[in-house]
Each structure stands twice: as structure tokens, then as C-alpha cells.
Enzyme design. Structure first.
Site, PDB file in Angstrom:
ATOM      1  N   GLU A  41       6.562   0.066 119.841  1.00 10.08           N
ATOM      2  CA  GLU A  41       7.071   0.716 121.054  1.00 10.08           C
ATOM      3  C   GLU A  41       8.092  -0.228 121.679  1.00 10.08           C
ATOM      4  O   GLU A  41       7.970  -1.443 121.565  1.00 10.08           O
ATOM      5  CB  GLU A  41       5.928   0.953 122.046  1.00 10.08           C
ATOM      6  CG  GLU A  41       4.909   1.972 121.582  1.00 10.08           C
ATOM      7  CD  GLU A  41       5.482   3.382 121.540  1.00 10.08           C
ATOM      8  OE1 GLU A  41       6.198   3.769 122.480  1.00 10.08           O
ATOM      9  OE2 GLU A  41       5.218   4.090 120.545  1.00 10.08           O
ATOM     10  N   ASP A  70      16.966  -6.976 119.438  1.00 11.76           N
ATOM     11  CA  ASP A  70      17.209  -5.790 120.230  1.00 11.76           C
ATOM     12  C   ASP A  70      18.645  -5.913 120.689  1.00 11.76           C
ATOM     13  O   ASP A  70      19.076  -6.984 121.130  1.00 11.76           O
ATOM     14  CB  ASP A  70      16.252  -5.670 121.414  1.00 11.76           C
ATOM     15  CG  ASP A  70      16.200  -4.239 121.954  1.00 11.76           C
ATOM     16  OD1 ASP A  70      16.270  -3.297 121.133  1.00 11.76           O
ATOM     17  OD2 ASP A  70      16.097  -4.059 123.170  1.00 11.76           O
TER      18      ASP A  70
END
Length: 194
Positions: A41, A70
Site C-alpha cells: 500500500e 517512489d
């Protein structure tokens, strides 16, 4: 002696890119999919928190050190959007075409087209590593309304590098890796790990 390292991704391009720089310093990279690790997640509002969550998740499920990134594009006139939501800016299912259309539409009323790609890499030795190694990189440019180039992915055809007069999608993979946000972050990480 090589150290196995889990890449918290199933992206073959990232695996190749990261292996080229981490292989020579003793890491043997594997995607999390090779170990049947599902995607983590990414509920956080910051790149670093999402990357840390992905790295800890991959490490916890494999028992091996893990590396996660990310990244996304941040448009200054849009307050940094799409940012951490770059991959899903136009909603589900993920669509590069719809994401680009939304950015162009959202930016139409603004004179400032400046933007930057941002990447955070997080390396954890184990799932509960109290001192993760973190590196980042930023790549500045501007958003254009008409796509140019066929290399890259995501926002690359719309991300113009004024100093080069080319979009990210007009660069060869080697040219892109030499100057991109991810390339910068990866070189910074290698420096920290060595």
C-alpha cells in the site's frame, strides 16, 4: 561476495537500471515478484514515507534487504501536484494518456509551466532497520502541451528540458539515466552504500 537485494517493484526497466549501478558494488537484485511479494500500500502524502513502506514490506516478506523508490512529477503552478499521485492522477485504472491529459488541462490557465521529476530511494538492511539509507534526486524542466519523442514512459513526452531543447522522451535511455531524478538518486545511494 554478493548480497541479494529485493527491489520493491516488478518493473523490468528499473531492475536493469538499478542492477547496472548496484551490481558492481556487490548487490544481486531481484524483483519482489520473484518472491511472490504483492505490491505494498502507498497511503502516504510524501515520497519518502511511501518508499519506506514499500521497502519494509518487501524486506518483511522476504527476510532480505530491500530497496524501494517512489517518484513522480511535481508541477509548481499546481502546488506540487500530481506528486505522489503521479501514476494515478486521473484515477483508476492507471493511464499515462489520461494522466497527461489531466495535467495539460489543469495547467492550461497558468503561465508558469515549470515542473520537476522527484525520486526518493530507500534501502533497508532488514524490515525494522532503524537507520534506513535514503537518497533523492530532482530533475527540473517544464510541461509542454504537445508530446514529443517515443522513449521513456509516463509524463516523459511532455517534460521538456529547456537546456537541451528536448523532452525526456527524446533522450536515449543512456542520456536519460545520466541526468534523470532516478539516476541522480541512485548515484547518491551508491555513494552512501560505499
Amino acid at each position: 561476495m554478493t548480497q541479494r537485494l529485493i527491489l520493491a517493484s516488478n518493473n523490468a526497466g528499473k531492475l536493469k537500471e538499478f542492477s547496472e549501478l548496484l551490481g558492481p558494488i556487490g548487490f544481486e537484485l531481484h524483483t519482489q515478484g520473484e518472491f511472490n511479494v504483492p505490491e505494498a500500500e502507498e497511503p502516504f502524502a510524501t515520497f519518502v514515507e511511501n518508499a519506506l513502506a514499500k521497502a519494509r514490506h518487501a524486506s518483511r516478506l522476504t527476510g532480505l534487504p530491500a530497496l524501494a523508490d517512489d517518484s513522480g512529477v511535481c508541477v509548481n503552478a499546481l502546488g506540487g501536484a500530481p506528486g505522489v499521485y503521479s501514476a494515478r492522477y486521473a484515477g483508476e485504472p492507471k493511464s499515462d494518456a489520461r494522466n497527461n491529459e489531466k495535467v495539460i488541462a489543469d495547467l492550461a490557465a497558468h503561465a508558469d509551466k515549470s515542473a520537476y521529476y522527484y525520486c526518493v530511494l530507500v534501502y533497508v538492511r532488514h524490515a525494522d532497520d532503524p537507520q534506513p539509507v535514503i537518497a533523492d534526486g530532482a530533475w527540473h524542466g517544464e510541461i509542454i502541451a504537445q508530446p514529443r519523442g517515443s522513449n521513456g514512459f509516463g509524463y516523459d513526452p511532455y517534460f521538456l528540458l529547456p537546456s537541451l531543447g528536448k523532452t525526456a522522451a527524446e533522450l536515449s535511455p543512456q542520456e536519460k539515466n545520466a541526468i534523470s531524478h532516478r539516476g541522480q538518486a541512485l548515484r547518491a545511494l551508491v555513494a552512501k552504500l560505499t
